[in-house]
Design a protein around this motif. Sequence first.
Motif, short mmCIF file in Angstrom:
data_model
loop_
_atom_site.label_atom_id
_atom_site.label_comp_id
_atom_site.label_asym_id
_atom_site.label_seq_id
_atom_site.Cartn_x
_atom_site.Cartn_y
_atom_site.Cartn_z
N MET A 125 42.54 40.60 48.10
CA MET A 125 43.59 40.18 47.15
C MET A 125 44.30 38.93 47.67
SD MET A 125 46.77 42.47 45.74
CE MET A 125 47.79 42.38 47.23
N ASN A 126 44.61 38.95 48.96
CA ASN A 126 45.31 37.82 49.56
C ASN A 126 44.47 36.54 49.52
OD1 ASN A 126 45.89 36.18 52.19
ND2 ASN A 126 47.77 37.28 51.72
N LEU A 127 43.18 36.68 49.80
CA LEU A 127 42.32 35.48 49.80
C LEU A 127 42.12 34.94 48.38
CD1 LEU A 127 39.69 36.45 52.52
CD2 LEU A 127 41.68 34.95 52.71
N VAL A 128 42.00 35.85 47.43
CA VAL A 128 41.88 35.39 46.03
C VAL A 128 43.13 34.60 45.65
CG1 VAL A 128 41.81 36.16 43.62
CG2 VAL A 128 40.26 37.17 45.28
N GLN A 129 44.29 35.12 46.05
CA GLN A 129 45.54 34.42 45.71
C GLN A 129 45.61 33.03 46.36
OE1 GLN A 129 48.33 37.41 46.92
NE2 GLN A 129 48.24 38.47 44.97
N GLN A 130 45.07 32.93 47.57
CA GLN A 130 45.15 31.63 48.27
C GLN A 130 44.08 30.65 47.82
OE1 GLN A 130 46.24 31.43 52.45
NE2 GLN A 130 46.60 33.63 52.47
N CYS A 131 42.97 31.15 47.28
CA CYS A 131 41.87 30.24 46.90
C CYS A 131 41.83 29.90 45.42
CB CYS A 131 40.52 30.88 47.26
SG CYS A 131 40.22 30.95 49.03
N ARG A 132 42.07 30.90 44.57
CA ARG A 132 41.82 30.71 43.14
C ARG A 132 42.56 29.51 42.53
NH1 ARG A 132 42.46 34.34 38.01
NH2 ARG A 132 44.34 35.13 39.00
N PRO A 133 43.83 29.31 42.85
CA PRO A 133 44.52 28.16 42.20
C PRO A 133 43.94 26.82 42.62
CG PRO A 133 46.09 29.67 43.24
CD PRO A 133 44.75 30.07 43.72
N TYR A 134 43.20 26.78 43.72
CA TYR A 134 42.71 25.50 44.25
C TYR A 134 41.19 25.33 44.10
CZ TYR A 134 47.29 25.92 46.43
OH TYR A 134 48.63 26.10 46.64
N GLU A 135 40.50 26.37 43.61
CA GLU A 135 39.03 26.32 43.58
C GLU A 135 38.55 25.16 42.71
OE1 GLU A 135 37.93 30.16 41.99
OE2 GLU A 135 38.59 29.63 39.98
N LEU A 136 37.47 24.50 43.15
CA LEU A 136 36.94 23.38 42.38
C LEU A 136 36.02 23.87 41.28
CD1 LEU A 136 36.25 20.81 45.26
CD2 LEU A 136 38.20 20.93 43.70
N GLN A 137 35.41 25.01 41.54
CA GLN A 137 34.51 25.57 40.52
C GLN A 137 35.15 26.84 39.97
OE1 GLN A 137 30.46 25.84 41.99
NE2 GLN A 137 30.01 27.26 40.33
N LYS A 138 35.57 26.78 38.72
CA LYS A 138 36.32 27.90 38.13
C LYS A 138 35.54 29.22 38.21
CE LYS A 138 39.15 28.51 33.94
NZ LYS A 138 39.55 29.79 34.29
N GLY A 139 36.18 30.25 38.68
CA GLY A 139 35.56 31.58 38.72
C GLY A 139 34.86 31.91 40.02
N GLN A 140 34.72 30.88 40.89
CA GLN A 140 33.95 31.08 42.12
C GLN A 140 34.65 32.07 43.08
OE1 GLN A 140 33.45 27.59 44.53
NE2 GLN A 140 31.34 28.12 45.07
N THR A 141 35.97 31.98 43.16
CA THR A 141 36.71 32.85 44.09
C THR A 141 36.55 34.32 43.70
OG1 THR A 141 38.33 31.10 44.34
CG2 THR A 141 38.97 33.27 45.10
N GLN A 142 36.82 34.61 42.42
CA GLN A 142 36.75 36.02 42.00
C GLN A 142 35.32 36.53 42.14
OE1 GLN A 142 39.60 37.92 41.28
NE2 GLN A 142 38.05 39.49 41.65
N ALA A 143 34.34 35.66 41.87
CA ALA A 143 32.94 36.09 42.00
C ALA A 143 32.63 36.48 43.45
CB ALA A 143 32.01 34.97 41.53
N LEU A 144 33.14 35.68 44.39
CA LEU A 144 32.90 36.00 45.80
C LEU A 144 33.62 37.30 46.18
CD1 LEU A 144 31.68 35.18 48.53
CD2 LEU A 144 33.73 33.84 49.00
#
Length: 439
Positions: free
Chosen positions: A161-180
């Motif tokens: 949960m913490n990593l998704v919060q730190q990565c998702r707003p900045y991800e270059l490819q939309k959806g990549q964080t949640q997929a990982l």
Amino acid sequence: MAFTETDRVIFTKEMKKDYTILLPNMLPMHFKIMAEVFRQYGYHAELLENDGRDVIECGLKYTHNDTCYPALLVIGQFINALQSGKYDLNKTAVMMTQTGGGCRASNYIALIRKALKKAGMPQVPVISLNVAGLEKNPGFQLTLPFGKRILYSVYYGDLLMNLVQQCRPYELQKGQTQALADRWVAHLTEEMKNSKKVNYKTVQENYARILQDFERNIPRSGKRLVRVGIVGEIYVKFSPLANNNLEDFLVAEGAEPVMAGLLDFLMYSVNTAVVDHRLYKMNKLRAKIMKFAYDFLHKKQLDFIRLYRENSSFVPPNDFEKTRAAIQGYIGEGVQMGEGWLLTAEMLELIESGAKNVVCAQPFGCLPNHIVGKGMMKIIREKHPGVNLVSIDYDSSASRINQENRLKLMLAGANRVMQEEEAARKTAQEQQTLEAAQG
Ligand code: SF4
């Protein structure tokens, strides 16, 4: 059906063999892994994923309209699922946690039973998941190894949960964080089936691998975004159903959500008995056991903080001892109704860590959390000029548009401040360069 004198349907050993146990969904990633742990111990557990207006309407229909919003939603989710036709009503049970605290949450179990009766399903057993020795059922036993695995689900869930919060707003490819994150949830769920892999050494190894995976494989922009802290009543803070997808909204509006994990709440709950003994001389033995549990959890938290630092550039969770210390001069540890002093402490910790905009998510009419949340904002603002604290009420009739407009207003102010800071920083830099050039 096995009834007791109090008219409670007991979950018997025989039921364990062929009953499905429905679990409410507060933290999707945590609870997915947890559901597998239940299956490993012979319980046919199913995590409920039904949501939306139907669930709210169902809750409204079968509870009194002044019932706490979290209870209304959990009851709505159970009954909506049971009425879906998907489950055999004579082979299904529901499960609810009980903290044993002083607030109404400890009575949700009775409300669920009342609602089930009203909905014509009195035969459905309601199982209490608690460590306080409250209700017991012969068909359900929370043993030490079982509890240990549930704890591992909390460790993993908090990390993801913490990593998704730190990565998702900045991800270059939309959806990549949640997929990982979803891939890791699937992997960890699978790993829970292999008893050789379920130990603390593996937890630490997985922590390191997950941190490295997110660090290396989620390309992120270097843009600066407003960090918005989220605190509040535990269910409303975490559950997207209860807080109208607050995290998604903040990300869509260009902000980074920040919040403490479930481990902090566990440590707060465990610490309660220690405080009760210190302040009110309550049960000494229980206090001793809980102090041991607290130290155990704290040691693990320090391990996780170290693993964050060794394996990534992500911001680690806060040390709970610092969280406890943060309330000095604001509120006492004896304030333990609802989320108690923890809610105030989380606001202070967030401000301390640079998240100067904080949303306090509250069920409408939740008195204890209004006191430790909204009630503490004046003194926090006085001692921390420039912070932006917004209290938002959630309930079945609250207007989503109103909630979102207030959040947008908060973000507009926060973005303006950030731009002003950026401009001031740039000017100072230019001035320095000019002075250096002049000699
Ligand atoms: S903390 Fe608030 S929402 Fe939870 S039981 Fe108490 S009054 Fe209800």
